[in-house]
Design an enzyme around this catalytic site. Sequence first.
Site, PDB file in Angstrom:
ATOM      1  N   ASP A   1     -45.898 -21.146 -26.140  1.00 45.31           N
ATOM      2  CA  ASP A   1     -44.718 -21.690 -26.808  1.00 45.31           C
ATOM      3  C   ASP A   1     -43.672 -20.600 -27.059  1.00 45.31           C
ATOM      4  O   ASP A   1     -43.942 -19.588 -27.695  1.00 45.31           O
ATOM      5  CB  ASP A   1     -45.181 -22.322 -28.124  1.00 45.31           C
ATOM      6  CG  ASP A   1     -44.047 -22.814 -29.008  1.00 45.31           C
ATOM      7  OD1 ASP A   1     -42.931 -23.015 -28.499  1.00 45.31           O
ATOM      8  OD2 ASP A   1     -44.296 -23.008 -30.214  1.00 45.31           O
TER       9      ASP A   1
ATOM     10  N   ASN B   1     -44.078 -34.141 -40.648  1.00 45.60           N
ATOM     11  CA  ASN B   1     -44.551 -32.933 -41.333  1.00 45.60           C
ATOM     12  C   ASN B   1     -45.317 -33.347 -42.588  1.00 45.60           C
ATOM     13  O   ASN B   1     -44.826 -33.243 -43.722  1.00 45.60           O
ATOM     14  CB  ASN B   1     -43.375 -32.012 -41.679  1.00 45.60           C
ATOM     15  CG  ASN B   1     -43.841 -30.613 -42.033  1.00 45.60           C
ATOM     16  OD1 ASN B   1     -44.977 -30.411 -42.443  1.00 45.60           O
ATOM     17  ND2 ASN B   1     -42.962 -29.635 -41.870  1.00 45.60           N
TER      18      ASN B   1
ATOM     19  N   VAL C   1     -40.133 -23.667 -43.605  1.00 48.67           N
ATOM     20  CA  VAL C   1     -40.627 -22.640 -42.691  1.00 48.67           C
ATOM     21  C   VAL C   1     -40.872 -23.304 -41.347  1.00 48.67           C
ATOM     22  O   VAL C   1     -41.202 -24.490 -41.266  1.00 48.67           O
ATOM     23  CB  VAL C   1     -41.925 -21.963 -43.207  1.00 48.67           C
ATOM     24  CG1 VAL C   1     -41.663 -21.218 -44.499  1.00 48.67           C
ATOM     25  CG2 VAL C   1     -43.049 -22.969 -43.380  1.00 48.67           C
TER      26      VAL C   1
ATOM     27  N   HIS D   1     -43.211 -22.962 -35.516  1.00 47.16           N
ATOM     28  CA  HIS D   1     -43.360 -22.267 -34.236  1.00 47.16           C
ATOM     29  C   HIS D   1     -43.510 -20.763 -34.447  1.00 47.16           C
ATOM     30  O   HIS D   1     -42.874 -20.176 -35.318  1.00 47.16           O
ATOM     31  CB  HIS D   1     -42.148 -22.529 -33.343  1.00 47.16           C
ATOM     32  CG  HIS D   1     -41.977 -23.963 -32.959  1.00 47.16           C
ATOM     33  ND1 HIS D   1     -42.575 -24.508 -31.846  1.00 47.16           N
ATOM     34  CD2 HIS D   1     -41.293 -24.969 -33.555  1.00 47.16           C
ATOM     35  CE1 HIS D   1     -42.250 -25.780 -31.764  1.00 47.16           C
ATOM     36  NE2 HIS D   1     -41.476 -26.091 -32.788  1.00 47.16           N
TER      37      HIS D   1
END
Length: 549
Positions: A192, A231, A362, A365
């Site tokens: 990623d 999330n 935050v 990734h």
Amino acid sequence: MAPSVRIVALGGLGEIGMNCLAVECDGRIAVVDCGVMFPNEAIGVDVIVPDLSWLVARKEQVGAIYVTHGHEDHIGALPQLLAAVKAPVHVPRFARALLEGRLREAGVQADLREVRPGEVRGAGDGAPLSAEFVAVTHSIPDACALALRTPQGLLFHTGDFKIDEAPVGGRGFDLARVEALGREGVRLLLSDSTNSERPGSSLSESEVGAALDHAFERSRGRIFVACFASNIHRIQQVADAARGLGRRLALLGRSMEQNVRLASELGYLKLAGWQLCSLEEARELPPRELCVLTTGTQGEPRSALARLSRGEHPSLEVQPGDLVVLSSRYIPGNEIAIGEVMNALARLGAEVAYEEVRPLHVSGHAQEGEQRRLMQLTRPERFVPIHGEFRHLARHAQHASAEGVQHRHLLVDGEVLELSDGGARVLDERAPVGRVYADRDALGAAVEEAVIGDRRQLAEAGLCAVVVCVDRASRAVVRGPEILARGVAGLSSGGTALRGEVLRALEELPPAVRQDRAALEEALRLAVRRWFRREGGRKPEVLPIVLEL
């Protein structure tokens, strides 16, 4: 001699979103993820999906679809793929729950097989490909990396990840397993790249809790929190902060309601029995007793937050003294839309808090430090950066070089990397790739590229319609031309001159040509375009209309 393995990039290499990768060996194919991206321009479509024609043409060879996690940019296009390709889908638990809803809405039947970290799933009977699911941390429950075993060695696909040493609930990152795979030998690491331009390491999700507590404690009005509905860890921290102050929780937005319900049913989200309230109850609560979770973090015009900012939401309104928390990161391209929403909320008298002011969000990734740490653990022979725009991929490749990875391959959508006993090379052949503009609620209802082009042209230069009535027998102009314009600059003072240009163009046509209605309309179109080009270089869309009387 072992059969070669081909890595086919179908989406997500050169852009943010639309992630889709195929691994092909000995006539069998395994697919990793199949996601969408969202347009950042007003073109009248809901989502953009990858061109899946390469997979559809080889549907009999597809033995498995592996899903790393449940974000839309990784599962959103699976209904389109599974409508044509009938392969089993190996999917983590929470992603499965989300995907079931998507497939049900689309009316697509699929073979979904739930998988847990540590389990290995093959790509069909006799296929030389299999995948072990490895737990990683991200901004959604049950995210996994894939250890893909092939005749050309072990490929490690990270999915989306960060290395969170103090995650909020759920499993942590299985670094011990990753290190063991590194000792075994990783032929190719696919990692990623989203945050490759950010130095250092990302903050832990658990650090958001303290910032939310601090913001909530100071608020004397109602609190609105916008975050991604997927999330669940963030939603849990919002609920915890609200519960500590005796605030009830209301939900705005369809995806927020669905995901909170799913996460609660599956045990990922733990809410006090008294805490959730209906919107009717929310309207009656004192301001200091209410917290609202809403969608709309990216300024989407039809989202709950945007409607609140315009005073158009039918259930609630933002009032002076309320606190609005944007607990999310800007997706590139959405800054203007988000700024407009924030300004509108401030004009309503609300305090607007966001990431740049205090650590209220935050990223999910990995940043440079975590990306390089993963390379140290896996010690790959070769490296392919995935998931990002080209600059992200290029920067990630630089990190790999700094870590001593000698063989680095920068791929973009459509390119094919072949691994063989002799090494690796990018083939001359390319897979067909592109963007398919679609309506989420109408499976397969793609909007053609030409239509998108017309919409962009209309948005840029407007529409000018010219209407002329001609005598059916003599072909003489008996009325008009009438000029009708929308969004066209410079016409108000030049309408008379444009009409003269159109009439001269018609008068210059030979009598035989004037008998053809299509030729008359083409002459109108060319005359209008010629006038605009001469008067200022503008190129509006021209709609010529000839009426025969």
